[in-house]
Design a protein around this motif. Structure first.
Motif, PDB file in Angstrom:
ATOM      1  N   TRP A   2      22.993  16.903  64.759  1.00 45.50           N
ATOM      2  CA  TRP A   2      23.471  16.429  63.457  1.00 45.50           C
ATOM      3  C   TRP A   2      23.138  14.959  63.254  1.00 45.50           C
ATOM      4  O   TRP A   2      22.798  14.541  62.146  1.00 45.50           O
ATOM      5  N   LEU A   3      23.224  14.164  64.320  1.00 47.42           N
ATOM      6  CA  LEU A   3      22.850  12.752  64.211  1.00 47.42           C
ATOM      7  C   LEU A   3      21.380  12.621  63.812  1.00 47.42           C
ATOM      8  O   LEU A   3      21.022  11.798  62.964  1.00 47.42           O
ATOM      9  N   ARG A   4      20.558  13.441  64.422  1.00 46.83           N
ATOM     10  CA  ARG A   4      19.126  13.403  64.116  1.00 46.83           C
ATOM     11  C   ARG A   4      18.859  13.838  62.670  1.00 46.83           C
ATOM     12  O   ARG A   4      18.078  13.207  61.954  1.00 46.83           O
ATOM     13  N   GLU A   5      19.519  14.911  62.235  1.00 47.75           N
ATOM     14  CA  GLU A   5      19.315  15.417  60.873  1.00 47.75           C
ATOM     15  C   GLU A   5      19.767  14.418  59.812  1.00 47.75           C
ATOM     16  O   GLU A   5      19.194  14.358  58.727  1.00 47.75           O
ATOM     17  N   GLU A   6      20.809  13.638  60.134  1.00 45.63           N
ATOM     18  CA  GLU A   6      21.309  12.645  59.182  1.00 45.63           C
ATOM     19  C   GLU A   6      20.691  11.268  59.407  1.00 45.63           C
ATOM     20  O   GLU A   6      21.124  10.286  58.813  1.00 45.63           O
ATOM     21  N   LYS A   7      19.675  11.228  60.319  1.00 44.59           N
ATOM     22  CA  LYS A   7      18.939   9.985  60.598  1.00 44.59           C
ATOM     23  C   LYS A   7      19.866   8.849  61.050  1.00 44.59           C
ATOM     24  O   LYS A   7      19.798   7.712  60.563  1.00 44.59           O
ATOM     25  N   VAL A   8      20.741   9.188  61.993  1.00 46.76           N
ATOM     26  CA  VAL A   8      21.710   8.219  62.508  1.00 46.76           C
ATOM     27  C   VAL A   8      21.294   7.747  63.895  1.00 46.76           C
ATOM     28  O   VAL A   8      20.974   8.567  64.770  1.00 46.76           O
ATOM     29  N   ASP A   9      21.296   6.452  64.097  1.00 49.06           N
ATOM     30  CA  ASP A   9      21.099   5.862  65.417  1.00 49.06           C
ATOM     31  C   ASP A   9      22.487   5.668  66.038  1.00 49.06           C
ATOM     32  O   ASP A   9      23.415   5.214  65.358  1.00 49.06           O
ATOM     33  N   VAL A  10      22.619   5.975  67.322  1.00 44.62           N
ATOM     34  CA  VAL A  10      23.936   5.846  67.953  1.00 44.62           C
ATOM     35  C   VAL A  10      24.468   4.417  67.883  1.00 44.62           C
ATOM     36  O   VAL A  10      25.685   4.197  67.970  1.00 44.62           O
ATOM     37  N   GLY A  56      24.937   7.898  56.852  1.00 43.45           N
ATOM     38  CA  GLY A  56      24.561   9.023  57.697  1.00 43.45           C
ATOM     39  C   GLY A  56      25.638   9.383  58.700  1.00 43.45           C
ATOM     40  O   GLY A  56      25.924  10.565  58.932  1.00 43.45           O
ATOM     41  N   LEU A  57      26.251   8.366  59.311  1.00 44.51           N
ATOM     42  CA  LEU A  57      27.308   8.616  60.290  1.00 44.51           C
ATOM     43  C   LEU A  57      28.510   9.269  59.617  1.00 44.51           C
ATOM     44  O   LEU A  57      29.140  10.172  60.179  1.00 44.51           O
ATOM     45  N   ALA A 114      28.350  11.248  57.135  1.00 41.14           N
ATOM     46  CA  ALA A 114      27.961  12.637  56.910  1.00 41.14           C
ATOM     47  C   ALA A 114      28.147  13.472  58.180  1.00 41.14           C
ATOM     48  O   ALA A 114      28.607  14.622  58.128  1.00 41.14           O
ATOM     49  N   VAL A 115      27.806  12.895  59.338  1.00 43.61           N
ATOM     50  CA  VAL A 115      27.975  13.605  60.607  1.00 43.61           C
ATOM     51  C   VAL A 115      29.460  13.837  60.883  1.00 43.61           C
ATOM     52  O   VAL A 115      29.870  14.938  61.299  1.00 43.61           O
ATOM     53  N   MET A 116      30.279  12.834  60.643  1.00 43.75           N
ATOM     54  CA  MET A 116      31.719  12.984  60.861  1.00 43.75           C
ATOM     55  C   MET A 116      32.291  14.060  59.943  1.00 43.75           C
ATOM     56  O   MET A 116      33.148  14.857  60.365  1.00 43.75           O
ATOM     57  N   ASP A 117      31.814  14.113  58.709  1.00 42.30           N
ATOM     58  CA  ASP A 117      32.298  15.139  57.781  1.00 42.30           C
ATOM     59  C   ASP A 117      31.877  16.537  58.235  1.00 42.30           C
ATOM     60  O   ASP A 117      32.633  17.505  58.069  1.00 42.30           O
ATOM     61  N   ARG A 118      30.689  16.646  58.821  1.00 42.94           N
ATOM     62  CA  ARG A 118      30.259  17.937  59.348  1.00 42.94           C
ATOM     63  C   ARG A 118      31.157  18.360  60.517  1.00 42.94           C
ATOM     64  O   ARG A 118      31.501  19.541  60.661  1.00 42.94           O
ATOM     65  N   CYS A 119      31.533  17.401  61.338  1.00 44.60           N
ATOM     66  CA  CYS A 119      32.466  17.685  62.436  1.00 44.60           C
ATOM     67  C   CYS A 119      33.821  18.128  61.882  1.00 44.60           C
ATOM     68  O   CYS A 119      34.458  19.048  62.420  1.00 44.60           O
ATOM     69  N   LEU A 120      34.266  17.483  60.818  1.00 44.30           N
ATOM     70  CA  LEU A 120      35.543  17.853  60.206  1.00 44.30           C
ATOM     71  C   LEU A 120      35.470  19.235  59.564  1.00 44.30           C
ATOM     72  O   LEU A 120      36.432  20.000  59.618  1.00 44.30           O
ATOM     73  N   ASN A 121      34.322  19.569  58.969  1.00 47.85           N
ATOM     74  CA  ASN A 121      34.149  20.918  58.400  1.00 47.85           C
ATOM     75  C   ASN A 121      34.287  21.968  59.490  1.00 47.85           C
ATOM     76  O   ASN A 121      34.973  22.986  59.316  1.00 47.85           O
TER      77      ASN A 121
END
Length: 269
Positions: free
Chosen positions: A184-192, A203-204, A206-213
């Motif tokens: 998901w980090l890669r798909e949302e183009k997020v660097d750690v 992007g981050l 968006a990843v957190m929202d996917r985790c919440l979903n």
């Protein structure tokens, strides 16, 4: 360092039950069981602290965790592993398997060497060892049937993900651990490195929202738990924890855990 020469293999972090997302030792639980549940929590807290201690080498952490596992299984009598001996005696008294305590060891040994998770499924596999055993232990302590495991697992895993989101910045900064799926980090183009910033990037977020979903999907399964339980007290406890999880999920939707840790206040609890 040889654990056999230690007075204690413990490395207390100062964390306690007050910082958990579930009410450890809640008044909902039967009074005779509370001392045993406190012993279980103390054991879980102890081995978690060993895995998280920045002053121990990976090999030393693993040796100590294996020492606690040996104590739980009755394979050593080393007093350095007192919390392991205590939970073993408690489990014998209550007629509960030691599998749940051993599964926690699997998770915390994994924490010693694994710092990234490829996808959601891999993260859930970790949670099946780091979180689900807590619920299964509570069900067994109350004499519940294993048919409640699936809903209990979903609830405990949801709480674990919520905790990962609450602590995502600190986990990365202090231990270089990232529990957000790399896919998901890669798909949302997020660097750690975004986890080090003062606010969450788009992007981050968006990843957190996917985790919440995905967490909300787990909570949908968890809603079956209270009605599956014969213990009214445990059913009330479960319903309370489910509501806590929902409140935290909603709060994480509208607040930024990168900017500030998101948690419930006393009134909300």
């Amino acid at each position: 360092m040889n654990c056999e020469s230690l007075k204690t293999a413990e490395t207390p972090s100062g964390k306690d039950a007050a910082g958990e997302n579930f009410p450890v030792g809640s008044i909902f639980l039967p009074a005779p069981l509370r001392p045993h549940i406190a012993i279980f929590y103390a054991y879980a807290r102890t081995i978690d602290d060993v895995a998280d201690n920045p002053n121990l080498s990976p090999d030393e952490k693993t040796r100590r965790l294996e020492g606690f596992e040996g104590a739980v299984k009755g394979k050593n009598n080393n007093p350095a592993y007192q919390k392991g001996h205590a939970i073993r005696e408690s489990l014998i008294q209550c007629g509960v398997t030691n599998q749940h305590c051993c599964d926690l060891i699997v998770a915390f040994k994994q924490d010693v060497t694994k710092i990234r998770y490829k996808n959601w499924d891999e993260l859930m596999n970790y949670c099946n060892y780091s979180a689900a055993p807590v619920g299964r232990y509570l069900l067994d302590m109350h004499g519940e049937k294993p048919t409640g495991y699936a809903a209990s697992d979903a609830l405990c895993n949801a709480l674990q993900v919520i905790n990962h989101l609450q602590d995502c910045s600190d986990d990365y900064v202090s231990m270089n651990r990232v529990y957000l799926p790399e896919e998901w980090l890669r798909e949302e183009k997020v660097d750690v490195e975004d986890l080090c910033k003062s606010v969450a990037s788009k992007g981050l977020r968006a990843v957190m929202d996917r985790c919440l979903n995905a967490t909300e999907e787990l909570l949908t399964v968890a809603h079956e738990l209270p009605r599956k339980l014969k213990s009214k007290r445990l059913a009330m406890e479960s319903a309370t924890i489910i509501e806590v999880a929902h409140k935290l999920t909603r709060k994480l939707r509208v607040n930024d855990p990168i900017a500030k840790r998101v948690e419930l206040n006393k009134f909300q609890y």
